[in-house]
Structures are given as structure tokens and as C-alpha cells.
Design a protein around this motif. Structure first.
Motif, PDB file in Angstrom:
ATOM      1  N   THR A 280       0.834  -1.205   0.000  1.00  0.00           N
ATOM      2  CA  THR A 280       0.000   0.000   0.000  1.00  0.00           C
ATOM      3  C   THR A 280       0.863   1.247   0.000  1.00  0.00           C
ATOM      4  OG1 THR A 280      -1.785  -1.144   1.165  1.00  0.00           O
ATOM      5  CG2 THR A 280      -1.795   1.261   1.257  1.00  0.00           C
ATOM      6  N   ARG A 281       1.961   1.214   0.741  1.00  0.00           N
ATOM      7  CA  ARG A 281       2.864   2.366   0.783  1.00  0.00           C
ATOM      8  C   ARG A 281       3.480   2.614  -0.596  1.00  0.00           C
ATOM      9  NH1 ARG A 281       5.721   0.510   4.526  1.00  0.00           N
ATOM     10  NH2 ARG A 281       7.714   0.316   3.455  1.00  0.00           N
ATOM     11  N   CYS A 282       3.885   1.538  -1.279  1.00  0.00           N
ATOM     12  CA  CYS A 282       4.460   1.697  -2.615  1.00  0.00           C
ATOM     13  C   CYS A 282       3.429   2.243  -3.591  1.00  0.00           C
ATOM     14  CB  CYS A 282       4.994   0.348  -3.107  1.00  0.00           C
ATOM     15  SG  CYS A 282       6.524  -0.186  -2.292  1.00  0.00           S
ATOM     16  N   VAL A 283       2.217   1.694  -3.563  1.00  0.00           N
ATOM     17  CA  VAL A 283       1.164   2.177  -4.457  1.00  0.00           C
ATOM     18  C   VAL A 283       0.809   3.619  -4.121  1.00  0.00           C
ATOM     19  CG1 VAL A 283      -1.266   1.909  -5.075  1.00  0.00           C
ATOM     20  CG2 VAL A 283       0.219  -0.100  -4.950  1.00  0.00           C
ATOM     21  N   GLY A 284       0.775   3.954  -2.825  1.00  0.00           N
ATOM     22  CA  GLY A 284       0.493   5.335  -2.432  1.00  0.00           C
ATOM     23  C   GLY A 284       1.489   6.304  -3.032  1.00  0.00           C
ATOM     24  N   TRP A 285       2.764   5.928  -3.026  1.00  0.00           N
ATOM     25  CA  TRP A 285       3.803   6.783  -3.611  1.00  0.00           C
ATOM     26  C   TRP A 285       3.552   6.954  -5.113  1.00  0.00           C
ATOM     27  CZ3 TRP A 285       7.600   6.257  -7.346  1.00  0.00           C
ATOM     28  CH2 TRP A 285       8.550   7.294  -7.386  1.00  0.00           C
ATOM     29  N   LEU A 286       3.235   5.851  -5.810  1.00  0.00           N
ATOM     30  CA  LEU A 286       2.956   5.942  -7.246  1.00  0.00           C
ATOM     31  C   LEU A 286       1.771   6.857  -7.538  1.00  0.00           C
ATOM     32  CD1 LEU A 286       3.265   2.282  -8.601  1.00  0.00           C
ATOM     33  CD2 LEU A 286       4.788   4.200  -9.083  1.00  0.00           C
ATOM     34  N   LEU A 287       0.701   6.712  -6.767  1.00  0.00           N
ATOM     35  CA  LEU A 287      -0.495   7.516  -7.004  1.00  0.00           C
ATOM     36  C   LEU A 287      -0.233   8.991  -6.741  1.00  0.00           C
ATOM     37  CD1 LEU A 287      -3.193   5.161  -5.448  1.00  0.00           C
ATOM     38  CD2 LEU A 287      -2.759   5.576  -7.886  1.00  0.00           C
ATOM     39  N   MET A 288       0.562   9.290  -5.705  1.00  0.00           N
ATOM     40  CA  MET A 288       0.888  10.696  -5.430  1.00  0.00           C
ATOM     41  C   MET A 288       1.781  11.273  -6.518  1.00  0.00           C
ATOM     42  SD  MET A 288       1.215  10.951  -1.266  1.00  0.00           S
ATOM     43  CE  MET A 288       2.158   9.443  -1.003  1.00  0.00           C
TER      44      MET A 288
ATOM     45  N   MET B  94       1.538   3.996   9.754  1.00  0.00           N
ATOM     46  CA  MET B  94       2.782   3.333   9.370  1.00  0.00           C
ATOM     47  C   MET B  94       3.562   4.247   8.442  1.00  0.00           C
ATOM     48  SD  MET B  94       3.240  -0.058   6.977  1.00  0.00           S
ATOM     49  CE  MET B  94       2.283   0.779   5.702  1.00  0.00           C
ATOM     50  N   THR B  95       4.834   4.495   8.765  1.00  0.00           N
ATOM     51  CA  THR B  95       5.675   5.369   7.940  1.00  0.00           C
ATOM     52  C   THR B  95       6.957   4.644   7.555  1.00  0.00           C
ATOM     53  OG1 THR B  95       4.820   7.333   9.051  1.00  0.00           O
ATOM     54  CG2 THR B  95       6.859   7.582   7.815  1.00  0.00           C
TER      55      THR B  95
ATOM     56  N   SER C  21       3.539   7.806   4.613  1.00  0.00           N
ATOM     57  CA  SER C  21       2.766   7.372   5.779  1.00  0.00           C
ATOM     58  C   SER C  21       1.423   6.845   5.288  1.00  0.00           C
ATOM     59  CB  SER C  21       2.533   8.530   6.755  1.00  0.00           C
ATOM     60  OG  SER C  21       3.724   8.915   7.389  1.00  0.00           O
ATOM     61  N   VAL C  22       0.969   5.755   5.885  1.00  0.00           N
ATOM     62  CA  VAL C  22      -0.335   5.195   5.542  1.00  0.00           C
ATOM     63  C   VAL C  22      -1.162   5.059   6.811  1.00  0.00           C
ATOM     64  CG1 VAL C  22      -1.597   3.244   4.561  1.00  0.00           C
ATOM     65  CG2 VAL C  22       0.592   3.936   3.560  1.00  0.00           C
ATOM     66  N   ASP C  23      -2.366   5.598   6.767  1.00  0.00           N
ATOM     67  CA  ASP C  23      -3.328   5.389   7.840  1.00  0.00           C
ATOM     68  C   ASP C  23      -3.941   4.017   7.618  1.00  0.00           C
ATOM     69  OD1 ASP C  23      -5.487   5.286   9.553  1.00  0.00           O
ATOM     70  OD2 ASP C  23      -6.227   7.292   9.071  1.00  0.00           O
TER      71      ASP C  23
ATOM     72  N   THR D  60      -0.031   9.445   2.700  1.00  0.00           N
ATOM     73  CA  THR D  60       0.420  10.834   2.638  1.00  0.00           C
ATOM     74  C   THR D  60       1.937  10.865   2.488  1.00  0.00           C
ATOM     75  OG1 THR D  60       0.513  10.923   5.063  1.00  0.00           O
ATOM     76  CG2 THR D  60      -1.493  11.752   4.016  1.00  0.00           C
ATOM     77  N   ARG D  61       2.414  11.912   1.834  1.00  0.00           N
ATOM     78  CA  ARG D  61       3.850  12.075   1.637  1.00  0.00           C
ATOM     79  C   ARG D  61       4.493  12.469   2.963  1.00  0.00           C
ATOM     80  NH1 ARG D  61       5.617  12.459  -3.476  1.00  0.00           N
ATOM     81  NH2 ARG D  61       3.666  13.374  -4.218  1.00  0.00           N
TER      82      ARG D  61
END
Length: 273
Positions: free
Chosen positions: A77-85, A260-261, A113-115, A105-106
Motif C-alpha cells: 500500500t505504501r508503494c502504491v500510495g507513492w505511485l499515485l501521489m 505506518m511510515t 505514511s499510511v493510515d 500521505t507524503r
């Protein structure tokens, strides 16, 4: 049809990430295993697809290397979050998963960071096959001197059991992991964590992931270990988790949500055959 992918990792926990917003992607279990195979395939711990949804930046699906689809993956999820941002140009991305809605969030250069939402602590939510106190199980899951302290159970969208051990180097991770993973107490199988409390704000952790085996890092496992330790009074509600692949910072906030960060990295790009 050939399809592009990115190979990514979070602390060495590695993923094949497929863009599925422009064309559907529905791999069979056999195809997942072929992609994840480190000898004849691309090789990964989990396969991830990024799909369209009207209510978030993306809907994300996860498969373990054994071909089983799972509901949650923290590092993924953290990796995908970075891609989406990177794609939306914002400092936040909303991600829908089978485990619920997550927000990334960045948090710095390639830090995200992921909630992860609130942990699920009732025995029916893990789930377990019978009623148990999830703070300290009343059954022996594996006979070994270092595993005699009752483990705790936490669901972070996927099931975890956490053993607290005096010395992580002596813990029977590779021996106990696959047996506990498939213990009858866990009808959906379980991720198995082995945690050594180094200080009230530091935990050394190794995780045997269901369907993937021993991995260099497990994001939901780190969240589960912090929650399990805090429930027992072994740590505070935030700590640095030392995993084989590096460190994650986990906070179980007073509002009940787990943050989680950690880092996200791109290894290479390719095309699925």
C-alpha cells in the motif's frame, strides 16, 4: 496482451505492480505463481493491481506468491500510495482495498505514511476458530522454549499472531512459521510475527508471511506487533520496528488508528509476457 509493470519494494518486501485502470487484469492463481516465481518468473512476494474506482484514487488488489488473493498489504500500500501521489501531483492518495479505505500521505523524499485504520482485536475479527483472549492466547501453538509466553493476535485487515521472544536470533522463525501459519486455530491461516522488545520505543521483528514465507519486511506485521506489544504494556503506543530490510515507524494513535511510515522504492520496469 502484454502489460507493463513496475517492480517495487518496501524495505526489501518486493512487489510486481500492474496498472489495471485502462484494461481489466484478472490473473488466475497459476498465473500469479508464475509471475512471483523467482526462478522462471519476475519474482516477488506479492502481485498488486491498481484498478479504477469512482470513490478514491484507485482500488488496489493483492495476491501472495502462492496465488491466494489477500485483503491487505502494508508495504505494498505504501508503494502504491507513492505511485499515485506521483501521478496525481498531490501529497495524499485515497486507496480502496478489500480491507477498507486507506489514505497515504507524503512524509519526505520517498517516505510515505499510511493510515492503516484501527486494529481488529475481537477473536471473531482475526478470525479464530474458537473464542480466545487475543491479548494473550490460551493455547500452545508450537512447542519451543522461546515461544512459551502466550502470543497475541491482531487483524490489520489480515490476520497476525505475534510471539514475544527473548532473543530474535534464537527464535525458530523458519521452523515454527509454516506450522503456526496453518494451525487449526486460524481458519484463514495467519501471518506469524516474532518480536523482541529492545526498548519501550523499539522492537526487533521478523515475520513469516502466510503464502509468502519469510520476508524482509511486513508492514501489517509491524503494525500488529506494535499493537500487540502496547496491549501487554511492553511498549508505548509508538515505536520503531527493526525488520530484516530496514525500519518502519508505527504509531497507534489515541483515536485508535494505526499509522505506518516508511520508504518506497522502484527497482525496474518491464512488460508481462
Amino acid at each position: 496482451m502484454s502489460r507493463p509493470f513496475l517492480k517495487m519494494n518496501g524495505l526489501g518486501n518486493d512487489f510486481v505492480v500492474v496498472e489495471a485502470r485502462s484494461a481489466p487484469f484478472a490473473p488466475t492463481a497459476e498465473e500469479v505463481r508464475a509471475i512471483a516465481d523467482r526462478e522462471g518468473g519476475i519474482g516477488c512476494d506479492q502481485l498488486i493491481s491498481i484498478e479504477p474506482t469512482p470513490d478514491a484514487d484507485a482500488f488496489v488488489r493483492f495476491w501472495n506468491a502462492d496465488g491466494e488473493e489477500i485483503s491487505a498489504c502494508g508495504n505494498g500500500t505504501r508503494c502504491v500510495g507513492w505511485l499515485l501521489m506521483q501521478s496525481n501531483g498531490k501529497d495524499e492518495a485515497a486507496i480502496e482495498t478489500k480491507a477498507g479505505r486507506l489514505v497515504a500521505t507524503r512524509a519526505g523524499e520517498r517516505l510515505v505514511s499510511v493510515d492503516m485504520g484501527p486494529p481488529r482485536l475481537d477473536w471473531t475479527e482475526i478470525p479464530l476458530a474458537q473464542a480466545q483472549d487475543t491479548e494473550a492466547l490460551g493455547v500452545v501453538l508450537y512447542e519451543h522454549a522461546s515461544l512459551m509466553a502466550p502470543p497475541g493476535c491482531v487483524s490489520m485487515g489480515n490476520p497476525h499472531v505475534v510471539f514475544f521472544v527473548p532473543d530474535i536470533a534464537a527464535a525458530p522463525v523458519a521452523e515454527a512459521g509454516p506450522i503456526v501459519e496453518r494451525h487449526a486455530l486460524f481458519p484463514e491461516h495467519v501471518n506469524v510475527g516474532f518480536a523482541q522488545i529492545m526498548a519501550p520505543d523499539r522492537i526487533r521483528l521478523r515475520v513469516w508471511e502466510r503464502g509468502a514465507g519469510l520476508t524482509r519486511a511486513c508492514g501489517t506485521g509491524a503494525c500488529a506487533a506494535l499493537v500487540a506489544a502496547a496491549r501487554r504494556g511492553l511498549t508505548g503506543r509508538s515505536a520503531t520496528l527493526e525488520l530484516d530490510g530496514g525500519e518502519l515507524f508505527i504509531e497507534w494513535r489515541e483515536d485508535g488508528r494505526v499509522m505506518m511510515t516508511g520508504p518506497a522504492a522502484v527497482d525496474f520496469a518491464g512488460t508481462l509476457p
